[in-house]
Design a protein around this motif. Sequence first.
Motif, PDB file in Angstrom:
ATOM      1  N   ARG A  49       0.965  -1.071  -0.047  1.00 47.98           N
ATOM      2  CA  ARG A  49       0.025   0.078  -0.006  1.00 47.98           C
ATOM      3  C   ARG A  49       0.940   1.193  -0.038  1.00 47.98           C
ATOM      4  O   ARG A  49       1.823   1.424   0.844  1.00 47.98           O
ATOM      5  CB  ARG A  49      -0.914  -0.081   1.081  1.00 47.98           C
ATOM      6  CG  ARG A  49      -1.917   1.095   1.443  1.00 47.98           C
ATOM      7  CD  ARG A  49      -2.694   1.173   2.431  1.00 47.98           C
ATOM      8  NE  ARG A  49      -3.555  -0.079   2.636  1.00 47.98           N
ATOM      9  CZ  ARG A  49      -4.554  -0.278   2.073  1.00 47.98           C
ATOM     10  NH1 ARG A  49      -5.149   0.830   1.446  1.00 47.98           N
ATOM     11  NH2 ARG A  49      -5.427  -1.289   2.062  1.00 47.98           N
ATOM     12  N   ASP A  69      -2.102  -1.554  -3.633  1.00 45.35           N
ATOM     13  CA  ASP A  69      -2.980  -0.204  -3.381  1.00 45.35           C
ATOM     14  C   ASP A  69      -2.523   1.055  -3.335  1.00 45.35           C
ATOM     15  O   ASP A  69      -1.760   1.300  -2.469  1.00 45.35           O
ATOM     16  CB  ASP A  69      -3.737  -0.615  -1.836  1.00 45.35           C
ATOM     17  CG  ASP A  69      -4.372  -2.034  -1.742  1.00 45.35           C
ATOM     18  OD1 ASP A  69      -5.425  -1.882  -1.979  1.00 45.35           O
ATOM     19  OD2 ASP A  69      -3.486  -2.606  -0.955  1.00 45.35           O
ATOM     20  N   ARG A  98      -5.158  -4.014  -6.531  1.00 46.73           N
ATOM     21  CA  ARG A  98      -6.150  -4.231  -5.604  1.00 46.73           C
ATOM     22  C   ARG A  98      -7.030  -2.905  -5.506  1.00 46.73           C
ATOM     23  O   ARG A  98      -8.583  -3.237  -5.424  1.00 46.73           O
ATOM     24  CB  ARG A  98      -5.761  -4.762  -4.155  1.00 46.73           C
ATOM     25  CG  ARG A  98      -5.334  -6.017  -4.066  1.00 46.73           C
ATOM     26  CD  ARG A  98      -5.176  -6.385  -2.645  1.00 46.73           C
ATOM     27  NE  ARG A  98      -4.107  -5.711  -2.005  1.00 46.73           N
ATOM     28  CZ  ARG A  98      -2.642  -5.917  -2.031  1.00 46.73           C
ATOM     29  NH1 ARG A  98      -2.269  -6.823  -2.687  1.00 46.73           N
ATOM     30  NH2 ARG A  98      -1.916  -4.825  -1.679  1.00 46.73           N
ATOM     31  N   SER A  99      -6.517  -2.024  -5.347  1.00 47.63           N
ATOM     32  CA  SER A  99      -7.190  -0.697  -5.241  1.00 47.63           C
ATOM     33  C   SER A  99      -6.541   0.392  -5.722  1.00 47.63           C
ATOM     34  O   SER A  99      -5.320   0.539  -5.785  1.00 47.63           O
ATOM     35  CB  SER A  99      -7.962  -0.274  -3.954  1.00 47.63           C
ATOM     36  OG  SER A  99      -6.817   0.094  -3.034  1.00 47.63           O
ATOM     37  N   ARG A 101      -6.794   5.047  -5.697  1.00 48.46           N
ATOM     38  CA  ARG A 101      -7.516   6.262  -5.445  1.00 48.46           C
ATOM     39  C   ARG A 101      -6.852   7.474  -5.992  1.00 48.46           C
ATOM     40  O   ARG A 101      -5.737   7.634  -5.928  1.00 48.46           O
ATOM     41  CB  ARG A 101      -7.641   6.390  -3.630  1.00 48.46           C
ATOM     42  CG  ARG A 101      -8.063   7.648  -3.229  1.00 48.46           C
ATOM     43  CD  ARG A 101      -8.222   7.455  -1.725  1.00 48.46           C
ATOM     44  NE  ARG A 101      -7.191   7.327  -1.144  1.00 48.46           N
ATOM     45  CZ  ARG A 101      -6.657   8.001  -0.316  1.00 48.46           C
ATOM     46  NH1 ARG A 101      -6.889   9.679  -0.280  1.00 48.46           N
ATOM     47  NH2 ARG A 101      -5.345   7.931   0.551  1.00 48.46           N
ATOM     48  N   GLY A 125     -10.142  -4.372  -9.543  1.00 46.48           N
ATOM     49  CA  GLY A 125      -9.922  -3.557  -8.223  1.00 46.48           C
ATOM     50  C   GLY A 125     -10.998  -2.603  -7.950  1.00 46.48           C
ATOM     51  O   GLY A 125     -11.775  -2.026  -9.068  1.00 46.48           O
ATOM     52  N   ASN A 126     -11.119  -1.906  -6.832  1.00 42.58           N
ATOM     53  CA  ASN A 126     -11.718  -0.942  -6.505  1.00 42.58           C
ATOM     54  C   ASN A 126     -10.991   0.668  -6.937  1.00 42.58           C
ATOM     55  O   ASN A 126      -9.861   0.539  -7.090  1.00 42.58           O
ATOM     56  CB  ASN A 126     -12.039  -1.008  -5.163  1.00 42.58           C
ATOM     57  CG  ASN A 126     -12.467  -2.259  -4.313  1.00 42.58           C
ATOM     58  OD1 ASN A 126     -13.368  -2.936  -5.323  1.00 42.58           O
ATOM     59  ND2 ASN A 126     -12.243  -2.634  -3.263  1.00 42.58           N
ATOM     60  N   LEU A 127     -11.884   1.490  -7.152  1.00 46.72           N
ATOM     61  CA  LEU A 127     -11.437   2.667  -7.685  1.00 46.72           C
ATOM     62  C   LEU A 127     -12.061   3.702  -6.737  1.00 46.72           C
ATOM     63  O   LEU A 127     -13.683   3.675  -6.750  1.00 46.72           O
ATOM     64  CB  LEU A 127     -11.671   2.832  -9.014  1.00 46.72           C
ATOM     65  CG  LEU A 127     -11.574   4.430  -9.633  1.00 46.72           C
ATOM     66  CD1 LEU A 127      -9.868   4.585  -9.516  1.00 46.72           C
ATOM     67  CD2 LEU A 127     -11.976   4.188 -10.756  1.00 46.72           C
ATOM     68  N   SER A 143     -13.821   1.071 -17.757  1.00 40.48           N
ATOM     69  CA  SER A 143     -13.730   0.011 -16.968  1.00 40.48           C
ATOM     70  C   SER A 143     -13.787  -1.204 -17.876  1.00 40.48           C
ATOM     71  O   SER A 143     -14.299  -1.302 -18.913  1.00 40.48           O
ATOM     72  CB  SER A 143     -14.486  -0.117 -15.806  1.00 40.48           C
ATOM     73  OG  SER A 143     -15.478  -0.862 -15.912  1.00 40.48           O
ATOM     74  N   GLY A 149     -15.662  -5.852  -7.999  1.00 40.95           N
ATOM     75  CA  GLY A 149     -14.963  -4.447  -7.822  1.00 40.95           C
ATOM     76  C   GLY A 149     -16.222  -3.282  -7.626  1.00 40.95           C
ATOM     77  O   GLY A 149     -17.345  -3.326  -7.674  1.00 40.95           O
ATOM     78  N   THR A 150     -15.668  -2.290  -6.785  1.00 44.47           N
ATOM     79  CA  THR A 150     -16.562  -1.037  -6.726  1.00 44.47           C
ATOM     80  C   THR A 150     -16.088   0.173  -6.910  1.00 44.47           C
ATOM     81  O   THR A 150     -14.827   0.125  -7.044  1.00 44.47           O
ATOM     82  CB  THR A 150     -16.921  -1.039  -4.979  1.00 44.47           C
ATOM     83  OG1 THR A 150     -15.713  -0.766  -4.403  1.00 44.47           O
ATOM     84  CG2 THR A 150     -17.505  -2.212  -4.499  1.00 44.47           C
ATOM     85  N   TYR A 179     -19.254  -4.341 -13.146  1.00 49.16           N
ATOM     86  CA  TYR A 179     -18.835  -4.011 -11.677  1.00 49.16           C
ATOM     87  C   TYR A 179     -19.971  -4.434 -10.731  1.00 49.16           C
ATOM     88  O   TYR A 179     -21.122  -4.426 -11.257  1.00 49.16           O
ATOM     89  CB  TYR A 179     -18.294  -2.836 -11.455  1.00 49.16           C
ATOM     90  CG  TYR A 179     -16.604  -2.622 -11.511  1.00 49.16           C
ATOM     91  CD1 TYR A 179     -16.003  -2.058 -10.380  1.00 49.16           C
ATOM     92  CD2 TYR A 179     -15.943  -3.185 -12.693  1.00 49.16           C
ATOM     93  CE1 TYR A 179     -14.686  -2.248 -10.480  1.00 49.16           C
ATOM     94  CE2 TYR A 179     -14.555  -3.086 -12.563  1.00 49.16           C
ATOM     95  CZ  TYR A 179     -13.989  -2.625 -11.662  1.00 49.16           C
ATOM     96  OH  TYR A 179     -12.720  -2.707 -11.364  1.00 49.16           O
TER      97      TYR A 179
END
Length: 311
Positions: A49, A69, A98-99, A101, A125-127, A143, A149-150, A179
């Motif tokens: 991370r 991440d 994985r994510s 931001r 993965g998540n965004l 995407s 995923g979210t 998603y």
Amino acid sequence: MRFVLLALALSATPLVASAQDSRAPYLLVETGQRFAALQAAVSAIGDRRGTIMIAPGLYRDCAVQTQGDVAFLATVPGAVTFDGAICEGKAALVVRGRSARVEGIVFQNQRVDDGNGSGIRLEHGNLIVRQDWFRDSEEGILSADDPAGTVLIERSTFSRLGRCDRGLSCAHGVYFANYASVTIRNSRFEAGRGGHYVKSRAARIEVTDCSFDDSAGRASNYMIDLSIGATGLIRGNWFVGGPDKENRTTFISNAPEDHAHSADGLTIDGNNARLAPGAKYDTAFFVDWSGDAVRLGQNTIGAGIRRFEKR
């Protein structure tokens, strides 16, 4: 010989800033390292991370995140612009860890041969997207499928995006494939250049307290397209339909392509929809192809717009 070996070792890592170069724009917060290229900072995080703080500036740079991440944060929101550069023929940021931001960044002038040049290409993965501005590109965010995923978008602006030309599939303001959920809050979509403002194939959608201003749009289509059905919530949004539309039959569509997801419980209420001055055509606020138990509640709908249509 020792000096020669030392020189070779230093030259092998040219993208890591020297200890004396405190002006290198990409700061990896967890280690204090600075990097001259965004990809070097992302690679240094690996499967862990990490947070990359980006100094103000105009960058013709891009990066691919394949694991971990990663947070991409502007030190001054709105003062960091990624202009035109593309990785993997896809986007300024290609993310499949994985994510990811992304906060406070401007993405502009992303174009590629297949017509889907994006600020962000989300492949796994998540965004989370906050306080970002996507403008003057073929697509803001695009995407691939990730059914687990979210996506969360907050306080962001999408301007002059989309296209339907050159015999290619249309691009859109944002386009999310299969998603688990897509949530968009307190954001603005304006002046589309083709395609839909929001196109989603996610199982669940939430669009709340957003504005969709199509008054300066050109050859645009739907405001929100739930391509294969979705449940969720569409509430508290302002929709203004412009005069120059390619597909003007509805503001919000549900399951026009297929019925892969149930729309039972989809709630649409508290919205305001109207036509801009000079926009005169036959249209509906909400068109449903699914036949599911959608809750179309109280919405303020202007002259010339039918409340509901079933197809």
